[in-house]
Enzyme design. Structure first.
Site, PDB file in Angstrom:
ATOM      1  N   HIS A  78      -1.495   0.075   5.872  1.00  0.00           N
ATOM      2  CA  HIS A  78      -0.573  -0.156   4.757  1.00  0.00           C
ATOM      3  C   HIS A  78       0.836  -0.418   5.279  1.00  0.00           C
ATOM      4  O   HIS A  78       1.757   0.348   5.021  1.00  0.00           O
ATOM      5  CB  HIS A  78      -0.561   1.046   3.814  1.00  0.00           C
ATOM      6  CG  HIS A  78      -1.845   1.242   3.066  1.00  0.00           C
ATOM      7  ND1 HIS A  78      -2.363   0.315   2.197  1.00  0.00           N
ATOM      8  CD2 HIS A  78      -2.722   2.280   3.069  1.00  0.00           C
ATOM      9  CE1 HIS A  78      -3.503   0.762   1.696  1.00  0.00           C
ATOM     10  NE2 HIS A  78      -3.742   1.953   2.205  1.00  0.00           N
ATOM     11  N   ARG A 101      -3.473   4.421  12.665  1.00  0.00           N
ATOM     12  CA  ARG A 101      -4.431   4.322  11.559  1.00  0.00           C
ATOM     13  C   ARG A 101      -4.898   2.879  11.434  1.00  0.00           C
ATOM     14  O   ARG A 101      -4.087   1.948  11.392  1.00  0.00           O
ATOM     15  CB  ARG A 101      -3.808   4.780  10.235  1.00  0.00           C
ATOM     16  CG  ARG A 101      -4.794   4.624   9.071  1.00  0.00           C
ATOM     17  CD  ARG A 101      -4.384   5.366   7.829  1.00  0.00           C
ATOM     18  NE  ARG A 101      -3.243   4.773   7.154  1.00  0.00           N
ATOM     19  CZ  ARG A 101      -2.843   5.134   5.920  1.00  0.00           C
ATOM     20  NH1 ARG A 101      -3.502   6.091   5.264  1.00  0.00           N
ATOM     21  NH2 ARG A 101      -1.788   4.575   5.370  1.00  0.00           N
ATOM     22  N   ASP A 143      -5.263   7.932  -2.566  1.00  0.00           N
ATOM     23  CA  ASP A 143      -6.452   7.121  -2.847  1.00  0.00           C
ATOM     24  C   ASP A 143      -7.536   7.959  -3.515  1.00  0.00           C
ATOM     25  O   ASP A 143      -8.264   7.469  -4.387  1.00  0.00           O
ATOM     26  CB  ASP A 143      -6.988   6.507  -1.557  1.00  0.00           C
ATOM     27  CG  ASP A 143      -6.330   5.186  -1.233  1.00  0.00           C
ATOM     28  OD1 ASP A 143      -6.430   4.253  -2.039  1.00  0.00           O
ATOM     29  OD2 ASP A 143      -5.701   5.086  -0.161  1.00  0.00           O
TER      30      ASP A 143
END
Length: 308
Positions: free
Chosen positions: A101, A126, A231
């Protein structure tokens, strides 16, 4: 909660030195050597030499997780050296460079990994999916570990382990022409022994209301079971004003699976406070990612702009 030493290959815990952060060790200024009083023989070390470089960071991070307490880090989404330098000077235990992201590309991430290594700051990365070539390059650049997003199947974990371990434990391609191997200076055998003893830290991010395989199957063999709280809340159909009960129950299930498999619990919170940890069910989390550099910058700017 026990560590995953037998699975990860990590030997007995190393004790972090007081007043030294997880990723740092006391250093001697460049060009100087520790002094020994006249007439005394320099002390001889007892026992095995502690691992250095990325392997030392992995050893100290795992030892700190086993020791209890709570390690705090943040997501890095901004490019450049300043955010890495600030994170290192702040005393954070680790950072997670975010290739899921953010607008960061792999080249920027590898540059930041090298800066973090020079600053003594453990840095994980990540990724949204397992690309074996990319995982290998990130580890070669100095990543302490890999955090895999949206883990739903045991096959996801197996792919991550395979991409991060050399044969016979995995399928990672070997090279010595990179920082983590000292550019070949230590030789193949010594590097492979260090990798076997201190393999990459693996973080499985659980962030869906359901998974294809049972939670214990997803967390076996990783170091941290990470709750992706935002999420997960969306997957559960929750808004910020809804009863957090379903989120807390799902987080509790993940925490129970972590205990069953000897995996450390981790998760994301917007701020490091008792209230935030309680709202997310992460009071017992050992590996805590708090916001991100962008999130923290935005919070500071909004506070600055607020009327007196």
């Amino acid at each position: 909660m026990s560590a995953v030493g037998p699975v990860s290959g990590e030997p007995g815990p190393a004790q972090p030195t007081p007043s030294t952060s997880v990723g740092q060790t006391p250093s001697t200024p460049v060009g100087q050597t520790p002094s020994t009083p006249v007439g005394q023989t320099p002390p001889t070390s007892v026992g095995p030499t502690p691992p250095a470089g990325v392997h030392g960071h992995r050893a100290r991070l795992r030892a700190a997780l086993r020791a209890g307490g709570q390690l705090a880090g943040t997501f890095v989404k901004l490019p450049g050296a300043d955010v890495i330098a600030l994170a290192a000077r702040s005393g954070l235990d680790f950072v997670v460079i975010d290739l899921e992201h953010s607008g960061l590309d792999e080249r920027t991430a590898t540059d930041q990994l090298r800066l973090a290594a020079l600053a003594g700051l453990p840095a994980l990365v990540r990724v949204p999916a397992v690309d074996p070539g990319q995982v290998n390059r990130l580890l070669e650049a100095g990543a302490v570990g890999i955090q895999l997003s949206t883990v739903r199947r045991r096959a996801d974990v197996e792919a991550l382990r395979s991409a991060s371990r050399y044969a016979p434990h995995g399928r990672r391609s070997i090279s010595l022409a990179h920082p983590s191997a000292g550019y070949g200076g230590d030789g193949l055998d010594r590097y492979l022994a260090a990798e076997a003893g201190h393999p990459p830290v693996l973080v499985a991010q659980i962030e869906t209301a359901t998974t294809d395989d049972p939670l214990p199957a997803l967390l076996a063999g990783v170091d941290v079971g990470f709750v992706g709280t935002t999420d997960l809340a969306v997957s559960l159909g929750l808004s910020t004003t809804d009863d957090p009960g379903p989120l807390l129950r799902r987080t509790g299930d993940i925490a129970a699976a972590a205990r069953t498999t000897g995996t450390h619990l981790g998760g994301w919170v917007p701020e490091r406070s008792a209230a935030a940890l309680d709202r997310c069910g992460l009071t017992d989390a050992r590996y805590l990612v708090v916001g991100s550099d962008l999130h923290l910058l935005g919070t500071g700017l909004r506070r600055l702009a607020a009327p007196l």
